[in-house]
Motif scaffolding. Sequence first.
Motif: not given
Length: 474
Positions: A42-48, A257-259, A329-335, A344-348
């Motif tokens: 998971a990654a979170v982007v805030q204010n660039g 990478d996606m962040a 921005a929020v990113i979650v990758l799973t297998n 659950f992205l909005e809760e994150l």
Amino acid sequence: MKKLLTLLLLISQLANAQSKEKQTEAFLLRQMKDLKIPGLQAAVVQNGKIVFSKAYGMANLQDNVAVDNHTIFAINSCTKAFTGVAIMQLVEEGKLSLSAPISHFVDSLPALWQPITIKQLLTHISGLPDILRIQDPAGAANEEASWKKIQTLPMDSPTGTQFSYNQTNYVLLGKVIDKLRGQPFARVFQEMQFNVVGMPHTLFGDSRDIIPHFAPTYSFKKAMDGITLPEPRLTNNYAEFMPARRTGSGLNSTAEDMAQWIIALQKGKLFKNKETLNALWTPATFNNGQPTQWAMGWGVNKWRPRHRAFGMTGGARSAFLVYPDDNLAVIVLTNLGGASPENFLEELAGIYNPDIPAADPITTLRIELNKRGYNKAIETVADIRKKDPTFKPDENELNDWAYRVMSSDRTADALALFQLNAHLYPESWNVFDSLGEALLKLGRKEEAILMYQKSIELNPNNNGGKKVLERLGR
């Protein structure tokens, strides 16, 4: 005194950041436990800036390999968002118009295909038949034969009248990129997105390819070889994407990478003008002027007055959302196929801005139904409306959520959501079509027939529903 105040402010900010990190970690570990997710990034982007980036669990269960920040995950249909960017780069350069017909770029297409526009392909309102229906399991070996065969099938619906998610649209978009750039789209993505951003762990590929540090995908199955299992069994997934289909589902990446890609997109490294980014996130319209649920390659879009969000999901295992008004921005990758992190992205995101989940009726409803039970969906909405008369989940978001629930082998819960949608939107043909599909999956044939009949009554152009009724009649 001024130095002391500055020091106290820095200490307060650090404590707040640590608190959010702990909340995020606890939240993600709870989701992994509840959904039985083997591995997650998971990654979170805030204010660039990337303010959170962590990895948990196992990437490879067979060899006991842990996930780290460089583990590569399949992002499946999240690829479509990258294709949207590639198309909008061509638009910005004046090499392409979203209103241009596909026949300007691809020769020898069937007559009904020729006037379909680039925008209609990007937003899945082309009416084209889906190439997945006839794709041979051998995949790439039969790519040419598959392409010829799909062009012989009838249209699913008149162009511009209905939304229908399919991969044929993105095969055609790949051909447009190939022609206008004079090189394969995979190289175009590499040169104009991955290299520009700095995405060393992002590449095209499927189960046939040797991808270093790759997390194979798993899924739970209730039956195998025609035998119902005593309990769901975790199994390996296998996926092939013929080269022409990889504009729709062929990428693999990491959360970091996606962040970085999202940061670059918002900071103007991929587009020269902010207007291009705005156009990327603007929905198309149907022939009747109503907006579609899709923007240009981006399919999870919340066009609400506050806390707008744009993003995409892939394979019910990877998802991301960008909140441009909140610099988040929020990113979650799973297998795990079926994990559906989009749920659950909005809760994150709410950990970083509590107003976000409160503004989303779907998130509010999901939290309540997880407490009360999905069979009480209509009753729950009525109770919420007693406090907030304006509460009304979006029809398309509710329908998409129900399909994700159904794909996780929770058809009874999905049925409750489809019934709620029909209750809220009794004039929508699409909700009755979906309701019929869920009833049919549960073996309730006669009820399903009634729902499909209702859908066709509301929309005589519902050719898919007509085909189902014809098959049930036989």
